[in-house]
Write an enzyme that holds these catalytic residues in place. Structure first.
Site, short mmCIF file in Angstrom:
data_model
loop_
_atom_site.label_atom_id
_atom_site.label_comp_id
_atom_site.label_asym_id
_atom_site.label_seq_id
_atom_site.Cartn_x
_atom_site.Cartn_y
_atom_site.Cartn_z
N ASN A 149 0.79 -1.24 0.00
CA ASN A 149 0.00 0.00 0.00
C ASN A 149 0.82 1.29 0.00
OD1 ASN A 149 0.51 -0.90 2.71
ND2 ASN A 149 -0.82 0.73 3.41
N GLY A 225 3.08 -5.31 7.34
CA GLY A 225 2.07 -6.04 6.59
C GLY A 225 0.92 -6.43 7.50
N GLY A 226 0.18 -7.44 7.09
CA GLY A 226 -1.01 -7.83 7.83
C GLY A 226 -0.66 -8.58 9.11
N GLY A 230 2.23 -11.41 9.90
CA GLY A 230 3.19 -11.02 10.94
C GLY A 230 3.31 -12.09 12.01
N GLU A 245 5.19 -3.97 12.04
CA GLU A 245 4.24 -2.86 11.81
C GLU A 245 3.03 -3.48 11.15
OE1 GLU A 245 4.79 0.30 12.70
OE2 GLU A 245 6.85 0.00 13.37
N CYS A 279 -2.88 1.51 6.72
CA CYS A 279 -2.88 0.92 8.06
C CYS A 279 -3.45 1.88 9.09
CB CYS A 279 -1.47 0.51 8.45
SG CYS A 279 -0.31 1.86 8.42
P1 NAP Z 1 0.59 -8.94 3.64
O1 NAP Z 1 -0.29 -9.80 2.81
O2 NAP Z 1 0.74 -9.27 5.08
O3 NAP Z 1 2.02 -8.94 2.90
C1 NAP Z 1 3.08 -8.16 3.37
C2 NAP Z 1 4.39 -8.74 2.88
O4 NAP Z 1 4.58 -10.03 3.47
C3 NAP Z 1 4.43 -8.98 1.35
O5 NAP Z 1 5.70 -8.69 0.87
C4 NAP Z 1 4.13 -10.45 1.26
O6 NAP Z 1 4.58 -11.06 0.07
C5 NAP Z 1 4.90 -10.97 2.45
N1 NAP Z 1 4.51 -12.31 2.88
C6 NAP Z 1 3.33 -12.93 2.70
N2 NAP Z 1 3.37 -14.16 3.26
C7 NAP Z 1 4.59 -14.30 3.79
C8 NAP Z 1 5.24 -15.34 4.51
N3 NAP Z 1 4.62 -16.47 4.81
N4 NAP Z 1 6.52 -15.15 4.90
C9 NAP Z 1 7.16 -14.01 4.64
N5 NAP Z 1 6.60 -12.98 3.95
C10 NAP Z 1 5.32 -13.13 3.55
O7 NAP Z 1 0.13 -7.42 3.60
P2 NAP Z 1 -0.34 -6.54 2.36
O8 NAP Z 1 -1.67 -7.03 1.89
O9 NAP Z 1 0.75 -6.37 1.39
O10 NAP Z 1 -0.51 -5.12 3.11
C11 NAP Z 1 -1.61 -4.81 3.86
C12 NAP Z 1 -1.40 -4.97 5.34
O11 NAP Z 1 -0.25 -4.27 5.76
C13 NAP Z 1 -2.54 -4.38 6.14
O12 NAP Z 1 -2.90 -5.25 7.18
C14 NAP Z 1 -1.97 -3.09 6.69
O13 NAP Z 1 -2.58 -2.60 7.86
C15 NAP Z 1 -0.56 -3.48 6.91
N6 NAP Z 1 0.27 -2.28 6.96
C16 NAP Z 1 0.76 -1.87 8.17
C17 NAP Z 1 1.51 -0.69 8.24
C18 NAP Z 1 2.09 -0.21 9.53
O14 NAP Z 1 3.04 0.57 9.47
N7 NAP Z 1 1.58 -0.63 10.69
C19 NAP Z 1 1.75 0.05 7.09
C20 NAP Z 1 1.21 -0.40 5.89
C21 NAP Z 1 0.49 -1.57 5.83
P3 NAP Z 1 3.58 -11.29 -1.16
O15 NAP Z 1 3.22 -9.94 -1.64
O16 NAP Z 1 4.38 -12.08 -2.09
O17 NAP Z 1 2.39 -12.03 -0.60
#
Ligand code: NAP
Length: 470
Positions: A149, A225-226, A230, A245, A279
């Protein structure tokens, strides 16, 4: 584009297609990295660490400033990349690039402030002859995993401080938005960052995630990420430092003494920025009963003015969701909420990845749209009888990133600051207000640790104590 591993830009036969989420048009491809690429990246990063820990701080500072300059001179190109591979409108993307320039610049500034202090060893009897101090040293290889995002600035929030602190990096950007990260990698190399310090592996988390997070050469995992991913990473990481995060469903409180125009304007922006894929996005608004009707009328009218469409058009307020699958998920959550008795005030429909900005009232507390992170353009309005009730409902979920309150009363503001169970409280602002030097992170399921360059640097370096027995 190609991956950055060691001293090369690496290609592979197997590719990942990067698509524009508005029309599924192919923008570019990146290699689909596998375990052998992860191995190569860690091998290179081991050498990269030896290089960076020995680079004098003034040189790291110059490289970071130069990178910021390159970003500045290609600002529009970076903005268009963000707004083509991702969901953001071009206006939102420009803001992300300008924030990324801040992030890299602040990393340069903070590099000269990585300091220690002397220790009064003679404070203990028998230690009169000891003198010493501690200084901070880099911890080694940082594994950075980033979401879709904010595909540029959230990468910078990891790579900037990691490099400033003398570490090496293995970065895995989100599969749907890898181009912004790779372009940032190009900028670092052009700015003179020695090869091997930054390694970028593109590939599916489901395929290479385990190889990355279980590798003992990574001394810290910095993940954004999510919450579910995490938690999985934490369970597999082993003995490493962890920065998480994660997600949230942020609450805003609007009191009867608030400036309603300000509260409406900032909360609409906070709810629908980046199509709600934020987020810090506003998801739950608790409004004092005495101003509820007026607020609801103004909020719905303002929401209906938003123009949804192609991200690259200058007058678009809200672009597409990142994938049709994500849009379908939000649609299902809306259906579930309607069946449970929630009342729709605006929006609710989608066409492909385009989703109308959606407003609900009377959202049941058990509905996903109340208790989970929607990560889409949906916001709930709730009528509350007092600040105590608002705070208790705001705290009733498992998340706790930011909270906000609109009020003219200092005592209301300070009560919310004290009692909201979150990592940051915004007074008379939306929950999504952030600048890049502030400490940033959540409590409860929203995360572990803090980012914001100075704070990330504390995580990415360790104190080493030195004592002389004279
Ligand atoms: P996501 O599905 O959790 O993916 C985040 C990252 O993790 C991607 O690079 C993803 O790779 C990787 N990943 C997925 N499965 C993994 C695994 N088993 N092992 C290691 N890495 C893995 O999140 P998203 O859909 O990209 O982003 C949305 C989420 O991020 C929301 O929940 C949002 O709140 C959160 N977020 C938090 C913040 C903060 O600062 N608190 C900021 C921005 C976003 P792939 O893309 O290849 O699946």
């Amino acid at each position: 584009m190609r991956m950055l591993i060691g001293e090369k830009w690496v290609d592979k036969d197997e590719k990942i297609e990067v698509l524009n989420p508005f029309n599924n048009e192919l923008i570019d491809t990146v290699p689909s990295g596998d375990r052998s690429d992860v191995e190569a990246a860690f091998q290179a990063a081991e050498e990269g660490f030896k290089i960076n820990r020995n680079i004098p701080v003034h040189q790291r500072i110059s490289i970071l400033y130069k990178t910021a300059e390159i970003l500045k001179s290609h600002q529009e190109e970076f903005s268009r990349t963000i707004a083509t591979e991702g969901s953001k409108t071009i206006k939102e993307a420009r803001k992300e690039v300008s924030r990324c320039i801040d992030t890299i610049t602040i990393s340069a500034e903070e590099a000269r402030r990585i300091v220690g202090e002397t220790i009064p060893f003679d404070s203990r009897e028998g230690s009169e002859n000891r003198v010493g101090y501690y200084y901070r040293f880099p911890i080694g290889i940082i594994l950075a995993i980033t979401p879709f995002n904010d595909p540029l600035n959230l990468v910078a929030h990891k790579v900037g401080p990691a490099i400033a602190g003398g570490n090496a990096v293995v970065l895995k950007p989100a599969t749907v938005t890898p181009l912004s990260a790779l372009k940032l990698g190009e900028a670092f190399i052009e700015a003179g960052l020695p090869w091997k310090i930054l390694n970028i592996v593109t590939g599916h988390g489901s395929k290479i995630g385990d190889a990355l997070v279980k590798d003992p050469r990574a001394r810290m995992i910095s993940f954004t990420g999510g919450t579910e991913v995490g938690e999985e990473i934490v369970s597999k990481a082993g003995l490493k430092k962890i920065g998480m995060e994660l997600g949230s469903n942020s609450p805003v409180i609007v009191m009867d003494d608030a400036d309603l125009e300000q509260a409406v304007e900032l909360s609409v922006s906070g709810a629908f920025w980046a199509v709600g894929q934020n987020c810090l996005g506003v998801q739950r608004i608790y409004i004092h009963k005495d101003v509820y009707d007026e607020f609801e009328e103004m909020f719905v009218a303002r929401t209906k003015k938003m123009k949804v469409g192609f991200q690259l058009e200058e007058d678009t307020d809200m672009g597409p969701m990142i994938t049709e699958g994500e849009a379908e998920r939000v649609e299902m959550w809306i259906k579930e909420a309607l069946e449970a008795g929630a009342e729709l005030l605006a929006g609710g429909k989608r066409e492909g990845t385009l989703f109308e900005p959606t407003v609900f009232r009377n959202m049941p507390s058990s509905a996903k749209l109340n208790c989970e992170e929607v990560f889409g353009p949906v916001v709930n309005l709730y009528k509350v009888s007092s600040l105590d009730v608002a705070i208790s409902l705001a705290n009733s979920v498992k998340y706790g990133l930011h909270g906000a309150i609109f009020t003219r009363s200092l005592s209301n503001a300070f009560k919310a600051i004290k009692e909201l169970d979150v990592g940051g409280v915004m007074v008379n602002d939306s929950t999504d207000y952030r600048i890049d030097m502030m400490p940033f992170g959540g409590v409860k399921w929203s995360g572990l640790g803090r980012e914001g360059i100075k704070f990330a640097l504390l995580e990415m370096t360790e104190p080493k104590i030195v004592c002389f027995n004279l």
